[in-house]
Design a protein around this motif. Structure first.
Motif, PDB file in Angstrom:
ATOM      1  N   LEU A  81       0.831  -1.208   0.000  1.00  0.00           N
ATOM      2  CA  LEU A  81       0.000   0.000   0.000  1.00  0.00           C
ATOM      3  C   LEU A  81       0.867   1.260   0.000  1.00  0.00           C
ATOM      4  O   LEU A  81       0.616   2.201  -0.742  1.00  0.00           O
ATOM      5  CB  LEU A  81      -0.925   0.011   1.222  1.00  0.00           C
ATOM      6  CG  LEU A  81      -2.152  -0.898   1.129  1.00  0.00           C
ATOM      7  CD1 LEU A  81      -2.962  -0.809   2.406  1.00  0.00           C
ATOM      8  CD2 LEU A  81      -3.029  -0.526  -0.071  1.00  0.00           C
ATOM      9  N   TYR A  82       1.906   1.286   0.831  1.00  0.00           N
ATOM     10  CA  TYR A  82       2.737   2.487   0.925  1.00  0.00           C
ATOM     11  C   TYR A  82       3.785   2.557  -0.184  1.00  0.00           C
ATOM     12  O   TYR A  82       4.160   3.639  -0.623  1.00  0.00           O
ATOM     13  CB  TYR A  82       3.424   2.561   2.290  1.00  0.00           C
ATOM     14  CG  TYR A  82       2.531   3.129   3.361  1.00  0.00           C
ATOM     15  CD1 TYR A  82       2.374   4.501   3.485  1.00  0.00           C
ATOM     16  CD2 TYR A  82       1.825   2.307   4.217  1.00  0.00           C
ATOM     17  CE1 TYR A  82       1.537   5.033   4.452  1.00  0.00           C
ATOM     18  CE2 TYR A  82       0.986   2.828   5.182  1.00  0.00           C
ATOM     19  CZ  TYR A  82       0.848   4.202   5.297  1.00  0.00           C
ATOM     20  OH  TYR A  82       0.022   4.724   6.239  1.00  0.00           O
ATOM     21  N   ALA A 120      -3.764  -4.922  -3.636  1.00  0.00           N
ATOM     22  CA  ALA A 120      -3.174  -3.812  -2.881  1.00  0.00           C
ATOM     23  C   ALA A 120      -2.427  -2.852  -3.811  1.00  0.00           C
ATOM     24  O   ALA A 120      -2.447  -1.638  -3.606  1.00  0.00           O
ATOM     25  CB  ALA A 120      -2.246  -4.342  -1.801  1.00  0.00           C
ATOM     26  N   SER A 124      -3.070   1.025  -4.048  1.00  0.00           N
ATOM     27  CA  SER A 124      -1.972   1.831  -3.499  1.00  0.00           C
ATOM     28  C   SER A 124      -1.935   3.324  -3.891  1.00  0.00           C
ATOM     29  O   SER A 124      -1.882   4.184  -3.012  1.00  0.00           O
ATOM     30  CB  SER A 124      -0.639   1.154  -3.834  1.00  0.00           C
ATOM     31  OG  SER A 124       0.424   2.017  -3.611  1.00  0.00           O
ATOM     32  N   PHE A 127      -4.742   5.018  -2.211  1.00  0.00           N
ATOM     33  CA  PHE A 127      -4.562   4.946  -0.761  1.00  0.00           C
ATOM     34  C   PHE A 127      -3.641   6.044  -0.258  1.00  0.00           C
ATOM     35  O   PHE A 127      -3.928   6.730   0.716  1.00  0.00           O
ATOM     36  CB  PHE A 127      -3.984   3.571  -0.404  1.00  0.00           C
ATOM     37  CG  PHE A 127      -3.617   3.414   1.041  1.00  0.00           C
ATOM     38  CD1 PHE A 127      -4.571   3.117   1.997  1.00  0.00           C
ATOM     39  CD2 PHE A 127      -2.298   3.580   1.450  1.00  0.00           C
ATOM     40  CE1 PHE A 127      -4.223   2.980   3.334  1.00  0.00           C
ATOM     41  CE2 PHE A 127      -1.939   3.442   2.774  1.00  0.00           C
ATOM     42  CZ  PHE A 127      -2.907   3.143   3.720  1.00  0.00           C
ATOM     43  N   ARG A 128      -2.522   6.254  -0.983  1.00  0.00           N
ATOM     44  CA  ARG A 128      -1.518   7.198  -0.496  1.00  0.00           C
ATOM     45  C   ARG A 128      -2.024   8.637  -0.499  1.00  0.00           C
ATOM     46  O   ARG A 128      -1.476   9.491   0.174  1.00  0.00           O
ATOM     47  CB  ARG A 128      -0.238   7.079  -1.314  1.00  0.00           C
ATOM     48  CG  ARG A 128       0.634   5.945  -0.788  1.00  0.00           C
ATOM     49  CD  ARG A 128       1.861   5.770  -1.617  1.00  0.00           C
ATOM     50  NE  ARG A 128       1.561   5.063  -2.849  1.00  0.00           N
ATOM     51  CZ  ARG A 128       2.431   4.934  -3.850  1.00  0.00           C
ATOM     52  NH1 ARG A 128       3.599   5.500  -3.776  1.00  0.00           N
ATOM     53  NH2 ARG A 128       2.097   4.260  -4.936  1.00  0.00           N
ATOM     54  N   LYS A 135      -7.547   6.388   5.440  1.00  0.00           N
ATOM     55  CA  LYS A 135      -6.481   5.393   5.282  1.00  0.00           C
ATOM     56  C   LYS A 135      -6.703   4.235   6.257  1.00  0.00           C
ATOM     57  O   LYS A 135      -6.581   3.071   5.882  1.00  0.00           O
ATOM     58  CB  LYS A 135      -5.120   6.027   5.578  1.00  0.00           C
ATOM     59  CG  LYS A 135      -4.428   6.574   4.354  1.00  0.00           C
ATOM     60  CD  LYS A 135      -3.018   6.978   4.707  1.00  0.00           C
ATOM     61  CE  LYS A 135      -2.357   7.609   3.502  1.00  0.00           C
ATOM     62  NZ  LYS A 135      -1.336   8.570   3.828  1.00  0.00           N
ATOM     63  N   THR A 138      -9.712   2.180   5.090  1.00  0.00           N
ATOM     64  CA  THR A 138      -9.402   1.476   3.849  1.00  0.00           C
ATOM     65  C   THR A 138      -8.516   0.278   4.147  1.00  0.00           C
ATOM     66  O   THR A 138      -8.739  -0.825   3.632  1.00  0.00           O
ATOM     67  CB  THR A 138      -8.687   2.423   2.864  1.00  0.00           C
ATOM     68  OG1 THR A 138      -9.466   3.590   2.722  1.00  0.00           O
ATOM     69  CG2 THR A 138      -8.492   1.770   1.507  1.00  0.00           C
ATOM     70  N   ALA A 139      -7.501   0.483   4.987  1.00  0.00           N
ATOM     71  CA  ALA A 139      -6.581  -0.610   5.326  1.00  0.00           C
ATOM     72  C   ALA A 139      -7.336  -1.738   6.019  1.00  0.00           C
ATOM     73  O   ALA A 139      -7.162  -2.917   5.697  1.00  0.00           O
ATOM     74  CB  ALA A 139      -5.459  -0.088   6.210  1.00  0.00           C
TER      75      ALA A 139
END
Ligand code: ADP
Ligand code: MG
Length: 430
Positions: A81-82, A120, A124, A127-128, A135, A138-139
């Protein structure tokens, strides 16, 4: 009831994940080189979370004949994700490698984590950009959905036996662990941003203090001038005395002028703004500005300038190099060459200013940049200080090599920026 399931192994797994997150945050925080390069920070993220995932796997929550139960999906999803698909792919490879070495190859594991990677990686980029609360949810949601989906796939293709501990440790707990890990990542990152902002403000503070101290310095000569003019006003004085007063007043005015020149040549309202600076263009401008002075002192100019980009205030940047060039020219009363080079070296832009003038003794080199240190009859001792402060403010470093009667070379290293200056605006991937 849930307490029954939170045993030593679960806590150990949680601990490995925290170690991974903290290790990433700590190293990221302490290395400017890593912060500047996206690639480096992704490698670091991948490495720290691989460590966490492998530790989870090596000391799992429990081992079932069909599958090893641990929280490895948390570091795995966190990294993807990150860090995006590349970090995810690295994590998948390392995970499968470790799985094979530790417990043997299991095709189902590969399928499960490949599905997680794909999902993911797609999420990603979105998400960021999310705000922090989104966040977290979502996670949480993604981890849960992927656990359910992959379990479904496992049941369909491999007739996988879903047990109660499996539901607890693979489907129900990881989403919350994941949410906690994201919360930590975000909190640590925010603290890092706040610290960086504070440091920037402190550096700005140096320059405003400088301004205050210099306006004080200008007030002194002005007071002297005022006093002598008042004396002249009181009435007829002998011609000689009048001339002496006028000479002193003029000298003091010259001094005030010199102080302003060393510090405020380019000062404009709102000088605090920083922007991308093309060092070649700006150094060329300053060289043009001092060309008449160089000519007067029989100094020839030579330059070799790469187009490196640094972040700073253009006026300060020009002031800095104007002061340094002026010192070099003044160091060559019988003529010589002022040579200026700029070179882009990896993450830095290196600028050198060299002259073949009178040079400096060790003591003078040591005192270079000290306020009011000057060896010149009419020197202010402010030029070098201002230059040094500006370099430091830009996050740069400087070094002097000098030999008496041979000359001086000043090497200035500034952090390079990948941002283009406004004239050639273009977004950079990242
Ligand atoms: P000023 O030029 O008014 O004397 P600066 O702060 O600009 O004050 O410089 C401080 C001192 O550093 C100078 O007086 C000189 O002794 C020394 N210096 C600076 N640059 C050079 C140089 N390129 N060569 C020799 N001496 C230098
Ligand atoms: Mg000077």
């Amino acid at each position: 009831m849930a307490g029954l399931y939170i045993n030593q192994h679960v806590l150990n797994n949680l601990f490995y994940i925290l170690v991974g997150v903290f290790a990433f945050s700590f190293i990221y925080d302490h290395s400017a080189a890593i912060r500047r390069r996206l690639l480096y920070s992704r490698v670091l993220l991948g490495a720290c979370l691989t460590l966490a995932a492998v530790l989870c796997m090596k000391f799992p929550i429990y081992i079932d004949p069909a599958c090893v139960h641990d929280f490895r999906q948390v570091p795995f999803l966190l990294g993807t994700l990150y860090g995006g698909s590349a970090v995810g792919a690295v994590l998948l490879t390392m995970l499968m490698l470790a799985r094979t070495i530790l417990y043997g190859f299991q095709p189902l594991t590969l399928i499960v984590y490949a599905i997680m990677l794909a999902a993911a990686a797609v999420v990603s980029p979105l998400f960021r950009r999310l705000p922090r609360p989104s966040k977290l949810f979502t996670a949480l949601g993604l981890t849960f959905l992927l656990a359910v989906l992959t379990t479904f796939v496992a049941v369909v293709i491999a007739d996988f036996q879903v047990t109660k501990p499996y539901i607890i440790y693979f489907i129900l707990m990881p989403p919350f662990v994941m949410m906690f890990a994201v919360y930590l990542m975000e909190t640590l990152h925010e603290a890092q941003l706040a610290r960086a902002e504070l440091m920037k403000m402190e550096k700005m503070e140096i320059v405003s203090q400088l301004a205050a101290s210099i306006s004080h310095e200008i007030r002194n000569p002005l007071t002297v001038v005022k006093g002598f003019i008042q004396l002249l006003q009181t009435g007829p004085l002998p011609r000689e005395t009048e001339e002496r007063y006028i000479r002193i007043a003029l000298e003091e005015l010259e001094r005030a002028e010199a102080i302003i020149r060393d510090y405020l040549t380019f000062a404009k309202p709102a000088p605090k703004e920083t922007e991308p600076i093309d060092v070649a263009i700006q150094l060329q401008k300053v060289l043009q500005m001092i060309a008449p002075m160089a000519h007067m002192h029989s100094v020839s100019l030579s330059s070799s300038l790469d187009h490196g980009i640094v972040i700073g205030n253009v006026q300060y940047f020009q002031q800095c190099f104007l002061n340094l060039f002026k010192n070099s020219i003044e160091a060559m009363p019988n003529g010589g060459t002022l040579r200026v080079t700029a070179e882009h070296r990896g993450t830095a832009v290196v600028i050198t200013v060299s002259d073949n003038g009178v040079g400096m003794t060790k003591e003078q080199v040591r005192r270079f940049g000290e306020p009011y240190f000057s060896t010149k009859e009419k020197g202010t001792g402010l030029g070098a200080m201002v230059a040094v402060k500006i370099i430091e403010q830009m996050g740069g470093t400087w070094n002097i090599e000098s030999a008496v009667q041979k000359g001086t070379t000043l090497t200035i290293t500034l952090p390079a920026s990948r941002v283009k200056p406004p004239t050639a605006e273009r977004s950079v991937a990242g």
